[in-house]
Structure formats: C-alpha cells, structure tokens
Design an enzyme around this catalytic site. Structure first.
Site, short mmCIF file in Angstrom:
data_model
loop_
_atom_site.label_atom_id
_atom_site.label_comp_id
_atom_site.label_asym_id
_atom_site.label_seq_id
_atom_site.Cartn_x
_atom_site.Cartn_y
_atom_site.Cartn_z
N ASP A 1 30.84 41.08 48.86
CA ASP A 1 29.70 40.33 49.41
C ASP A 1 28.56 41.31 49.65
OD1 ASP A 1 27.86 38.90 50.93
OD2 ASP A 1 29.38 37.91 52.17
N HIS A 2 27.50 41.19 48.86
CA HIS A 2 26.42 42.18 48.93
C HIS A 2 25.61 42.09 50.23
CE1 HIS A 2 24.18 45.38 47.45
NE2 HIS A 2 23.74 44.91 46.29
N ARG A 3 25.81 41.03 51.02
CA ARG A 3 25.16 40.95 52.32
C ARG A 3 25.76 41.95 53.30
NH1 ARG A 3 26.11 34.78 53.69
NH2 ARG A 3 28.18 35.49 53.00
#
Length: 638
Positions: free
Chosen positions: A610-612
């Site tokens: 999850d790039h967040r």
C-alpha cells in the site's frame, strides 16, 4: 362483556382512509382505530377504552357518520373509559385548523338565479389570504352537481376543496393550475340548470360577518412568545426547534414544531423581530401558555380592522399567537406531505423522510403501508449495494453486457458463495489501495540444502518441512524489524496502527475458491510447529472445516505459487493489511560470483504494498533483507 365502539360526533361523514387495528390486537386507551377524511379535515378516531379487538366492522373506503360501528372491543379488566370529550373530538388540533381554513360555501353569498350564468368565486379562505391551485377538477363543458368539487386549494396551513354551489354546466374556467388565488377571485362561470343555487359571493359574507376588532400595535421591546391553545391534547412534545438566539424572524414564521398523540403543528411567530432567547428544548413536553422564546420586536403601526371577505387585502398584524397549523413535511417540489400522526410517528421511528415516500392513499395521503414499502425497498437496496459496487466499481462505468450466445454455445455456471465473497473483497482492496509491486530474487541454494537435511527430523516429528515455514519465520523477523509493514492505516487516514503481535496469513487454493488461514504469533513458534500448524489449517480449508475466526487478524499475507510455476506476479494486498508477499517457482539460474557464473537456486519474490503507508525505498529494503535472510537463515538467530 364486549362493547361496540362507534364513530363520535365528527360534524358530518368521513371516508375511512386508514385502518390502524385488526382483529386480535391489544389496544390502549386513546390508541387510534381508524383515520377518517371528510371534505374539510382528516382525523384519527381513538379508542375510549383499552382491550382486545374482537372484530372490525369497517373497511377502507367506507363512508362513516356519527354512531356507525367501528370495532367490537373486549374491554380489559379495570379499563377506564377515556374522557368523553376526547372521543368526541378525535383530532382537535388538525380538525380545528382545517375547518377554520376550509371554505364554508353555505355562509358566503347570495343565491344564484335559476337557469342563468353564475360566476363561482373563491369563498372566504380565512387568514391564509392566498392559496395555490393544486388541482383543477373540471373543464369547460363538464356537467357538475351541487357540492361537486371544482378545484383544490392549498395554503401554508391547510388544503381544501371548493365545491360547486349549484348543478349546471361549466361554461368557462378562469384559473390555472398552480395559480395563486384569494377570497373573491373568479373560479369559473357556471350555467345553472334551475336548481336552487347556494350562495357564493364573498361580499355577502363580509356583510354578514362582523368586522374583527382592531388589533393593538406590537410594542417595541422584548415580548414573551407562549404556546397557544393546543386543544384537548393538553401536552405536546417539541419535535423541532426552528430558530435560535440571534435569529431574525418574520411574522408568521414557524418557531417550533409540536406533536401530540393526535396531530403535528407548527407554532408561528406573532410578530417580526430578533430572537433574544429560546426557552424550550428538543423533546420537551409543553402545554398551553408555556413560554417558547423571548422576541425583541420593533415598533409597528397598528393594523386596522380587516374585512374577511375582501379579496386582496393584507392580513392584519397579529396581536396574539395564532392557532397552530398542521405540519406537512415539504416534498421535493415544495408541496406539503399529507399523513396522519400515526404515520408520521412510524416514519420517525424508521428515520424516514415523508417527502421521499410515494403515496397511495386518497388525495395523495401517505399510509402506513407506504412507509413500510419504502423501508423494505431501502433495505433491499442497501443489501444489493455491495454487489452493485463490486459490479460497477463504485462509480466506474460498468462493462456493457454481451450476448455471448450469439457467437456459439455457452453454459452459465454459478459462482460459489466463497468465490462471490472473495471477488467482492479483492475488488474492494484493488479500488481502495494504491498498489505497487517490488520484485526480487533470493538465493535459496543453502536454504534448500538445510531443508532437505532436516527432512528426517521433520518426518520423525510427524510433519513435512516445506519452504513455507522458513518463509513464515523470515517474514515474522522482518515485520518486527520494519514495523511499518506490520501496521494498518487508521480510518482517519492520519495515523498508523502498529501491531505488537505477528499473525501471518497464507493463501490456500481450494476447489471452492481461495482461502487465507492465519497462523498466530509466528515469531514465537519453531519451524516444526509452523509446519504442523500450516498443514493442519490447509487441510481444514480444503475439507471446508475452517472456521471464520481462523481467517481473521492477519498482519501480513504470503501467497505461494511455487508448486505450480511462474516467474513473478502482482498479488493484491489483503486490506487492511499493507503488504503481501508473492512467491513463485524456484529455478536454477547462472549467477556471477565475480569470477565465474555459478549455478544457484533462485526464488522469485513479488512484494505488493500500500503506497499510502509504504514507500518504494522501504519496500526495496524489505525484499533485500528478506533475500539476505533466506540466503543465510542463521542470521535470524543473532
């Protein structure tokens, strides 16, 4: 001994538009039995006693008058009759206002001559002043009977039908739908057929009615606004407070909404001014004379007497709080919603806006069945929402349907329940999580040699040692070393929830679909314990014996396709986790050692994240460290 409950004095007859009880119901004193609607008002008829309904004598659409039987009641032991006046006035506030605002054709004009053209005008519509035409019930050329309704008017306080004063033929209609009309305005021209005409001219009403006394001017300064006479209801509950301290209000602007067991009513302001303080609270019980608020009014010139029959004349400035008006919830087009108190109460219990409900009752009245049908439809819609979201992508244009049969023979095979749930979950994760995948190859030559060397030890312990327990142990070590991978994004999106436990899920392919059992506290278990637990959970998954609790609580997931093949893939993060490790088939590859190419067993790794929460550098460090640990598993012991 049973008792017949009859219609009290309602000032005429009324149509049954709602049945509120049925045979066998246990009812209380003052509980509504039926809702009647006359030409001037709608009202609930309450039960004077508590007891059990033995039989119902009426049905929807029946015309009832005073003395007609409604139900047969077996009174409860010791039940006392309700006060006589309560039975005699089934819905005092609603009826009183509607009758006050409804025209009284028999008291406002001179008789029309027989067999002659007669102008039919709007009778005295009271303090409403103006009303909107919401229905035109006749057209030029129509034959009408005396007392037949011609138009329906609606003011801010009541809706009313205007009847014909005589029988005859409509020569012309002078008004249009949605027009604003007032007392004395021409409705139509009627050629009477010799019947005795009923009076219509508003001037006669003005002459016959004494002019009201002049009203005192509103004095400048604070004025207490109190609850006016709310009739036999006695007490009512505040269901809406429409103003607050500091608000500028106009005369006749609604201040609060009250509800008794018989009616809902708005209490208007007696004058224009500024609200200094509000003395009532939401859900408070108030009665006649209780203070609502303090209003600072500006000095106003005294209003003279107003002849009620004069069309176009402005309403007199009120000197005292006017009678409350029945509340109609505004619909989307600004019209009022017509519903009885029992229906309004049911709508509030469900949290439903009446304006959103389609009515099926007479003259657009909303019935209990309409509310129930609306709630049922909304529940069904909510139930179908997840499936609709999965199909359409929550706003993404859906793929248009295709008739595959026109290209050849087809067979439609239903998805298993497990496959449907999996599809919904995967689609939700894909739409909500910004995915990135990091690829790496780990040299597991020495690890594989170690695994093969320990086969005998594992078999002696009754387990089969595969690569999976080794991967579980290495990932658990890294989740503690790099805690962002062992976290979830907080619902606010402004914090990370770091977990102090290490639970890892692993994907199992079953005939019914993909399952992900979870091994808890991986960091605290040995390789042989992990091998035994993984084998047990995988068997339960394939034999449909895996409980829901065994698939919950994972911090990280491993999806291995090594036993099938492939060189890499992009697994979907199992939200709310923030990463998933994909493992492909190991193969011998030539690896340059600085001097020559050496054959090494290389394991392809695919880390989706999850790039967040995880940035690219952190993902690269994770896969690099994992490759190092798998190359020399002894590093875990340090």
């Amino acid at each position: 001994m049973s008792e017949i409950i009859r219609v009290p004095d309602i000032g005429g007859d009324g149509e049954v538009i709602e049945l509120l009880v049925k045979t066998g119901d246990l009812i209380e004193v003052e509980q509504g039995l039926v809702v009647l609607e006359s030409a001037k008002a709608s009202m609930e008829v309450p039960s004077p006693k508590a007891g059990v309904v033995k039989s119902v004598s009426v049905k929807l659409g029946d015309k009832l008058k005073e003395g007609d039987a409604i139900i047969e009641l077996e009174p409860a032991a010791g039940a006392a009759a309700a006060p006589a006046e309560a039975a005699a006035v089934p819905a005092a506030p609603t009826q009183a206002v509607d009758e006050a605002e409804a025209p009284s054709p028999g008291a406002s004009a001179t008789p029309a001559p027989a067999a002659a053209s007669q102008e039919v005008r709007v009778p005295d519509i009271g303090s409403a002043g103006k009303a909107r035409v919401i229905e035109v019930l006749v057209k030029a050329g129509d034959q009408v009977q005396a007392e037949q309704s011609l138009i329906v008017l609606e003011s801010d306080k009541a809706s009313m039908e205007i009847p014909s004063p005589a029988s005859g033929v409509v020569e012309s209609v002078a008004i249009q739908l949605n027009a604003e009309v007032g007392t004395g305005d021409l409705i139509l021209t009627l050629r009477t057929t010799g019947a005795q005409a009923q009076p219509t001219a508003p001037a006669a009403a003005a002459a016959a009615s004494p002019a009201p006394a002049p009203l005192a001017p509103a004095a400048a300064g604070p004025q207490e606004v109190k609850v006016p006479d709310i009739g036999s209801a006695g007490k009512a509950r505040v269901i809406e407070v429409l103003v607050k301290a500091g608000d500028q209000v106009q005369a006749e602007q609604s201040l609060i909404v009250l509800e008794s067991d018989k009616a809902s009513m708005e209490i208007p302001s007696p004058a224009a001014g500024v609200v200094e303080s509000v003395a009532v609270q939401l859900n408070a019980e108030v009665g006649t004379g209780d203070q609502i608020l303090t209003l600072r009014v500006a000095g106003a010139a005294p209003s003279g007497p107003r002849a009620r029959g004069s069309p176009g004349q402005a309403a007199a400035a009120p000197g005292a709080a006017p009678a409350p008006a029945p509340v109609g919830a505004p619909s989307r087009n600004g019209a009022k919603v017509h519903a009885g108190p029992a229906v309004r109460q049911l709508a509030r219990e469900f949290g439903v806006e009446l304006a959103a409900i389609n009515s099926t009752g007479p003259r657009g009245r909303i019935l209990k069945e309409d509310v129930q049908a609306y709630v049922k439809a909304m529940m069904q819609k909510a139930k179908e929402a997840p499936a609709a979201g999965a199909a359409s992508g929550a706003g993404i244009p859906p793929i248009p349907p295709v008739d595959f049969a026109k290209y050849g023979e087809i067979e439609e095979v239903p998805m298993t329940r497990l496959m449907q749930i999996g599809a919904t979950n995967l689609h939700r994760s894909w739409l909500n999580v910004p995915h990135v995948t990091q690829f790496e190859s780990a040299d597991i030559t020495e690890l594989e040699a170690f695994r093969v060397a320990q086969k005998a030890v594992a078999e002696k312990a009754g387990v089969k040692l595969t690569v999976l327990p080794l991967l579980l142990k290495a990932c658990a070590y890294l989740l503690k070393e790099l805690p962002d991978f062992n976290s979830s994004l907080a619902p606010s999106g402004q914090a990370l929830i770091r977990k102090k436990y290490v639970h890892i899920g692993f994907a199992v392919d079953t005939p019914d679909g993909l399952l992900v059992p979870v091994i808890r506290n991986v960091d605290q278990k040995s390789l042989l314990q992990l091998a035994a637990e993984a084998a047990e959970l995988a068997e339960k998954a394939r034999s449909k014996k895996l409980g829901a609790d065994a698939m919950q609580g994972a911090c990280f997931t491993i999806s291995s396709l090594g036993h099938i093949g492939g060189t890499a893939f992009t697994p979907i993060v199992n939200a709310p986790e923030v990463a998933i490790l994909g493992v492909s088939k190991a193969s011998m590859q030539p690896v340059w050692d600085g001097k020559a190419f050496q054959p090494r067993l290389m394991l392809p790794l695919s880390l989706s994240y999850d790039h967040r929460v995880i940035n690219g550098a952190a993902a690269a460090r994770f896969t690099k460290r994992l490759g190092d640990l798998l190359a020399d598993i002894r590093a875990i012991l340090l």
